[in-house]
Every structure is written in structure tokens, then in C-alpha cells.
Design a protein around this motif. Structure first.
Motif, PDB file in Angstrom:
ATOM      1  N   SER A 170     -18.091 -23.525 -34.009  1.00 30.37           N
ATOM      2  CA  SER A 170     -17.203 -23.374 -33.126  1.00 30.37           C
ATOM      3  C   SER A 170     -17.252 -22.101 -32.060  1.00 30.37           C
ATOM      4  O   SER A 170     -16.410 -21.879 -31.228  1.00 30.37           O
ATOM      5  N   THR A 171     -18.104 -21.145 -32.608  1.00 29.28           N
ATOM      6  CA  THR A 171     -18.379 -19.822 -31.699  1.00 29.28           C
ATOM      7  C   THR A 171     -19.490 -19.837 -31.140  1.00 29.28           C
ATOM      8  O   THR A 171     -20.103 -18.819 -30.745  1.00 29.28           O
ATOM      9  N   MET A 172     -19.864 -21.009 -30.715  1.00 31.44           N
ATOM     10  CA  MET A 172     -21.331 -21.135 -30.008  1.00 31.44           C
ATOM     11  C   MET A 172     -21.358 -22.140 -28.713  1.00 31.44           C
ATOM     12  O   MET A 172     -20.416 -23.111 -28.584  1.00 31.44           O
ATOM     13  N   SER A 173     -22.191 -21.805 -27.826  1.00 32.02           N
ATOM     14  CA  SER A 173     -22.182 -22.355 -26.366  1.00 32.02           C
ATOM     15  C   SER A 173     -22.783 -23.789 -26.793  1.00 32.02           C
ATOM     16  O   SER A 173     -23.539 -24.037 -27.750  1.00 32.02           O
ATOM     17  N   GLU A 197     -25.754 -14.724 -29.592  1.00 36.17           N
ATOM     18  CA  GLU A 197     -25.508 -15.095 -28.261  1.00 36.17           C
ATOM     19  C   GLU A 197     -26.973 -15.607 -27.824  1.00 36.17           C
ATOM     20  O   GLU A 197     -27.797 -15.436 -28.554  1.00 36.17           O
ATOM     21  N   ILE A 198     -27.068 -16.078 -26.794  1.00 31.85           N
ATOM     22  CA  ILE A 198     -28.481 -16.615 -26.191  1.00 31.85           C
ATOM     23  C   ILE A 198     -29.219 -15.403 -25.679  1.00 31.85           C
ATOM     24  O   ILE A 198     -28.724 -14.779 -25.121  1.00 31.85           O
ATOM     25  N   ALA A 222     -31.010 -24.731 -30.335  1.00 24.63           N
ATOM     26  CA  ALA A 222     -31.487 -24.574 -31.850  1.00 24.63           C
ATOM     27  C   ALA A 222     -31.536 -25.843 -32.579  1.00 24.63           C
ATOM     28  O   ALA A 222     -32.479 -25.990 -33.477  1.00 24.63           O
ATOM     29  N   THR A 223     -30.743 -26.762 -32.320  1.00 27.47           N
ATOM     30  CA  THR A 223     -31.024 -28.175 -33.075  1.00 27.47           C
ATOM     31  C   THR A 223     -32.349 -28.701 -32.510  1.00 27.47           C
ATOM     32  O   THR A 223     -33.134 -29.388 -33.389  1.00 27.47           O
ATOM     33  N   GLY A 224     -32.733 -28.705 -31.386  1.00 21.98           N
ATOM     34  CA  GLY A 224     -33.882 -29.156 -30.839  1.00 21.98           C
ATOM     35  C   GLY A 224     -35.213 -28.355 -31.723  1.00 21.98           C
ATOM     36  O   GLY A 224     -36.290 -29.191 -31.910  1.00 21.98           O
ATOM     37  N   GLY A 276     -24.483 -18.575 -33.963  1.00 22.17           N
ATOM     38  CA  GLY A 276     -23.242 -18.460 -33.746  1.00 22.17           C
ATOM     39  C   GLY A 276     -22.467 -17.601 -34.783  1.00 22.17           C
ATOM     40  O   GLY A 276     -23.202 -16.691 -35.288  1.00 22.17           O
ATOM     41  N   GLY A 277     -21.067 -17.344 -34.651  1.00 22.85           N
ATOM     42  CA  GLY A 277     -20.453 -16.719 -35.750  1.00 22.85           C
ATOM     43  C   GLY A 277     -19.751 -15.511 -34.846  1.00 22.85           C
ATOM     44  O   GLY A 277     -19.872 -15.552 -33.710  1.00 22.85           O
TER      45      GLY A 277
END
Length: 99
Positions: A52-55, A33-34, A62-64, A8-9
Motif C-alpha cells: 500500500s505504501t510503494m509505487s 523510496e526508489i 523488487a518482485t522481478g 515500502g512502509g
């Protein structure tokens, strides 16, 4: 050397994120981006999420990965330099991850 992945960012801030992380003796990868890289970003010492800046898809990917590999996660709603500095102050000390 501590490795950090930022997801993100702001695209215009990538160089500033990298410079700040280098000042903390960290090796950094930034994913705005992805892309293929986010599906396998390795095993960093710290994962920073600018939510706030990621889908939602980026967040779940990412968390997975982080949960499967037991990588510490630092979340911030804002993607500012101050937010990143606070995260690094909290988690990085003298080139060593304190998580």
C-alpha cells in the motif's frame, strides 16, 4: 543470521522495523523510496513488500529481482508493526528462515 529486505512502509517506522527484525535475529535493510540500492538488494532470505505504501515501479523492480534470484516474497497491504510481526512469525523461527 537471516537477512530480510523490506520494501515500502512508513518512513517514521524504519527504526521500529529494524528493532523488531533484530529481535528475531534478522539482519534487515529497509527501502522506503526508489534509490540505487533497490536495483540490487542482494540475496536476502526473505523479501517483505508493504504494497500500500510503494509505487508500482518499486513493486515491479523488487518482485522481478526476487523471481530471478528465487527469493521468497511476503506481501502485506498494511505496513504496520503487527503485519511485520505476523510475517516474521510465519517465516522466521529461531534465526532460521522457514520458507
Amino acid at each position: 543470521m537471516v537477512s530480510v529486505v523490506i520494501v515500502g512502509g512508513n518512513e517514521r517506522m524504519i527504526r521500529r522495523y529494524e528493532e523488531l527484525c533484530k529481535s528475531y535475529a534478522c539482519k534487515v535493510k529497509v527501502y522506503i523510496e526508489i534509490d540505487k540500492g533497490i536495483q540490487n538488494f542482494g540475496s536476502p532470505d526473505l523479501l517483505v513488500l508493504f504494497t500500500s505504501t510503494m509505487s508500482h515501479k518499486m513493486l515491479t523492480q523488487a518482485t522481478g529481482q526476487a523471481k530471478r534470484r528465487r527469493i521468497p516474497i511476503a506481501r502485506s497491504h498494511t505496513s504496520s508493526m503487527t503485519a511485520l510481526k505476523n510475517i516474521l512469525d510465519t517465516h522466521i523461527s529461531g534465526g532460521v528462515c522457514r520458507v
